[in-house]
Scaffold this motif. Structure first.
Motif, mmCIF file in Angstrom:
data_model
loop_
_atom_site.group_PDB
_atom_site.id
_atom_site.type_symbol
_atom_site.label_atom_id
_atom_site.label_comp_id
_atom_site.label_asym_id
_atom_site.label_seq_id
_atom_site.Cartn_x
_atom_site.Cartn_y
_atom_site.Cartn_z
ATOM 1 N N UNK A 163 -10.072 39.833 13.233
ATOM 2 C CA UNK A 163 -9.359 39.242 14.378
ATOM 3 C C UNK A 163 -9.429 37.717 14.546
ATOM 4 N N UNK A 164 -8.052 37.228 15.155
ATOM 5 C CA UNK A 164 -8.556 35.749 15.329
ATOM 6 C C UNK A 164 -8.516 35.849 17.067
ATOM 7 N N UNK A 165 -9.267 34.932 17.619
ATOM 8 C CA UNK A 165 -9.325 34.926 18.969
ATOM 9 C C UNK A 165 -8.416 33.406 19.280
ATOM 10 N N UNK A 166 -7.477 33.581 19.984
ATOM 11 C CA UNK A 166 -6.497 32.314 20.380
ATOM 12 C C UNK A 166 -6.882 31.961 21.809
ATOM 13 N N UNK A 167 -7.152 30.684 21.946
ATOM 14 C CA UNK A 167 -7.238 30.170 23.351
ATOM 15 C C UNK A 167 -6.401 28.747 23.486
ATOM 16 N N UNK A 168 -5.870 28.541 24.573
ATOM 17 C CA UNK A 168 -4.974 27.279 24.710
ATOM 18 C C UNK A 168 -3.777 27.593 25.567
ATOM 19 N N UNK A 169 -2.988 26.268 25.686
ATOM 20 C CA UNK A 169 -1.979 26.531 26.808
ATOM 21 C C UNK A 169 -0.566 25.927 26.066
ATOM 22 N N UNK A 170 0.489 26.845 26.174
ATOM 23 C CA UNK A 170 1.680 26.263 25.628
ATOM 24 C C UNK A 170 2.809 25.946 26.416
ATOM 25 N N UNK A 171 3.531 24.946 26.325
ATOM 26 C CA UNK A 171 4.519 24.494 27.140
ATOM 27 C C UNK A 171 5.804 24.605 26.816
ATOM 28 N N UNK A 172 6.890 25.006 27.765
ATOM 29 C CA UNK A 172 8.275 25.263 27.431
ATOM 30 C C UNK A 172 8.620 26.119 26.451
ATOM 31 N N UNK A 173 8.181 27.268 26.530
ATOM 32 C CA UNK A 173 8.241 28.508 25.638
ATOM 33 C C UNK A 173 9.732 29.091 26.047
ATOM 34 N N UNK A 174 10.751 28.577 25.244
ATOM 35 C CA UNK A 174 12.215 28.882 25.182
ATOM 36 C C UNK A 174 12.215 30.712 25.197
ATOM 37 N N UNK A 175 12.976 31.221 25.982
ATOM 38 C CA UNK A 175 13.508 32.542 26.009
ATOM 39 C C UNK A 175 12.121 33.427 26.138
ATOM 40 N N UNK A 176 10.793 32.921 26.561
ATOM 41 C CA UNK A 176 9.534 33.842 26.517
ATOM 42 C C UNK A 176 9.763 34.948 27.644
ATOM 43 N N UNK A 177 10.548 34.522 28.531
ATOM 44 C CA UNK A 177 10.686 35.668 29.651
ATOM 45 C C UNK A 177 11.432 36.926 29.032
ATOM 46 N N UNK A 216 -4.646 40.517 15.468
ATOM 47 C CA UNK A 216 -5.134 41.066 13.823
ATOM 48 C C UNK A 216 -4.822 40.300 13.045
ATOM 49 N N UNK A 217 -5.611 40.080 11.874
ATOM 50 C CA UNK A 217 -5.486 39.210 10.879
ATOM 51 C C UNK A 217 -4.156 39.609 10.015
ATOM 52 N N UNK A 218 -3.630 40.515 10.176
ATOM 53 C CA UNK A 218 -2.452 40.951 9.532
ATOM 54 C C UNK A 218 -1.192 40.161 10.148
ATOM 55 N N UNK A 219 -1.372 39.396 11.251
ATOM 56 C CA UNK A 219 -0.569 38.882 12.268
ATOM 57 C C UNK A 219 -0.427 37.139 12.085
ATOM 58 N N UNK A 220 -1.299 36.818 10.925
ATOM 59 C CA UNK A 220 -1.139 35.503 10.641
ATOM 60 C C UNK A 220 0.039 35.392 9.604
#
Ligand SMILES: Cc1cc2nc3c(=O)[nH]c(=O)nc-3n(C[C@H](O)[C@H](O)[C@H](O)COP(=O)(O)OP(=O)(O)OC[C@H]3O[C@@H](n4cnc5c(N)ncnc54)[C@H](O)[C@@H]3O)c2cc1C
Length: 392
Positions: free
Chosen positions: A149-163, A222-226
């Motif tokens: 697995x990869x563990x992701x931490x952080x904040x992303x701005x202005x993610x268009x269409x994410x809703x 999951x690793x398969x998602x990189x």
């Protein structure tokens, strides 16, 4: 005017123009008055038509289930789609050729094929509070490998269409190991634990697609998602940028065409001081400048698409995509400004096409690289590869 137009591209142009005129444009004012939203049955109808045309896979090969269109044909389509305001042309998700080339089998089955069928929607999360123009150098979101697995931490701005999306493409830096600090691109399902919606700011335009801020708190992927390998993230993002920059340029040309058409009709009817305003040189000069700028920008767009289809060196293409994104976005903003002026007070009303484009086109000089950043890319390309590489 363009000698390279093909019968197939012309066929697409006519087909998409009809879709835009008959189905999308009639809903613009409704969208403007309703936070960008359409009645659900209308939204569904638009999506179904786009999918029936095969638009989600226009650049994907026929073997993978797409239409296998050239970049030129794709941009002829996006140009027509740019003739509608309020992002009503974003009624489908688009898979891009680099996805087909680089996704593993799992990703093809779970993300590419659903994108092509219109079952899933994507969004792209790169920008952060401190990482905008200098996105590659300043990203702070991390991906730490733990087992498979990869563990992701952080904040992303202005993610268009994410809703409206089902999954994120997310750019992160590898936290440790031999590839420490290298970039990687992940596919992350939106419904996994740890993804937090922080804010949905309001923007100048009225779109149903939001540009929200999301925090990723120990999100396990999951690793398969990189996509590809650690260190390849920016390569894919550059491919995404090139495609989007051409798309923005094409939509800006479509927007300018619509504006010139509508404002010309108005000028021919509107009477002031006993004569049609179309007969005043002040108006003619604004229209003439708009026509000239659109015609030259469009020729440049088409030639750059053809260079893409001829598989020109990708580094040269990168510079050319900046050239046309800069040229078209600045051109369309000038056309919108003049159109508002010619419409007079009507041009300042929200149910007027020029007013909406005046707000909507402004972001085309900012997103997918600001105009300043594109000038830097063009200048660097000039220094490294020479003038002829950019103008031939
Ligand atoms: C509506 C909207 C939707 C967006 N959607 C997405 C999305 O879906 N996914 C995503 O990842 N991002 C998205 N973005 C982010 C967008 O790509 C960035 O806003 C853009 O790249 C600029 O970054 P910034 O806003 O941080 O500006 P900054 O980088 O802070 O720049 C501020 C100003 O400084 C200038 N500047 C910066 N560096 C230089 C330099 N070296 N030389 C000269 N001038 C410089 C810029 O041109 C600009 O004028 C979106 C933005 C908006 C507004």
């Amino acid at each position: 005017m363009y000698s390279g137009m093909t019968p197939k591209a012309l066929e697409w142009k006519i087909k998409i123009k009809k879709f835009v005129n008959d189905e999308l444009i009639p809903w613009e004012v409704h969208a403007e008055k309703n936070e960008g939203e359409l009645p659900k049955d209308i939204e569904k109808k638009h999506r179904e038509i786009a999918i029936s045309f095969g638009l989600p896979g226009m650049g994907i090969t026929k073997e993978s289930g797409g239409l296998g269109l050239t970049m030129f044909e794709q941009m002829i389509i996006w140009e027509q789609l740019g003739r509608v305001t309020n992002a009503l042309c974003w009624c489908f998700s688009e898979a891009q050729d680099w996805m087909e080339e680089n996704f593993n089998d799992y990703q093809k089955e779970h993300y590419l094929q659903p994108l092509l069928k219109g079952i899933k929607k994507e969004c792209y999360a790169i920008t952060e509070k401190g990482a905008g123009s200098d996105v590659e150098g300043s990203i702070e979101t991390t991906a730490e490998k733990k087992g498979d697995q990869y563990i992701i931490n952080g904040e992303k701005w202005y993610v268009t269409s994410a809703n409206l999306a089902d999954f994120f493409f997310l750019q992160a830096k590898i936290k440790s190991g031999p590839n420490k600090d290298k970039n990687a691109l992940f596919i992350i399902d939106k419904n996994v634990e740890g993804i937090e919606l922080i804010d949905t700011p309001k923007f100048s335009h009225t779109y149903a697609h939001h540009h929200s801020i999301y925090r990723f708190n120990n999100v396990s992927v999951a690793e398969k998602n990189i996509i590809g390998n650690e260190g390849m993230g920016m390569d894919f993002t550059h491919s995404w940028f090139r495609h989007e920059r051409l798309g923005i340029a094409a939509r800006c040309c479509g927007a300018a065409e619509r504006l010139i058409d509508e404002v010309t009709e108005f000028a021919k009817e509107r009477v002031s001081f006993g004569d049609k305003i179309a007969n005043y040189q002040a108006i003619q000069f604004m229209l003439a400048d708009s026509v000239n700028e659109l015609a030259s920008t469009r020729l440049m767009l088409y030639e750059i698409c053809k260079a893409h289809d001829a598989k020109q060196d990708v580094k040269i293409l990168h510079g050319k995509c900046s050239m046309i994104k800069l040229m078209a976005s600045e051109m369309a903003n000038r056309v919108a400004d003049r159109s508002v002026q010619i419409f007079g007070g009507r041009g300042y009303m929200r149910d007027n096409v020029a007013e909406r484009y005046y707000r909507e086109l402004r972001v085309d000089r900012i997103w997918e690289g600001t105009s300043e950043i594109h000038r830097i890319i063009i200048a660097n390309s000039l220094y490294k590869r020479g003038l002829q590489s950019l103008i031939e």
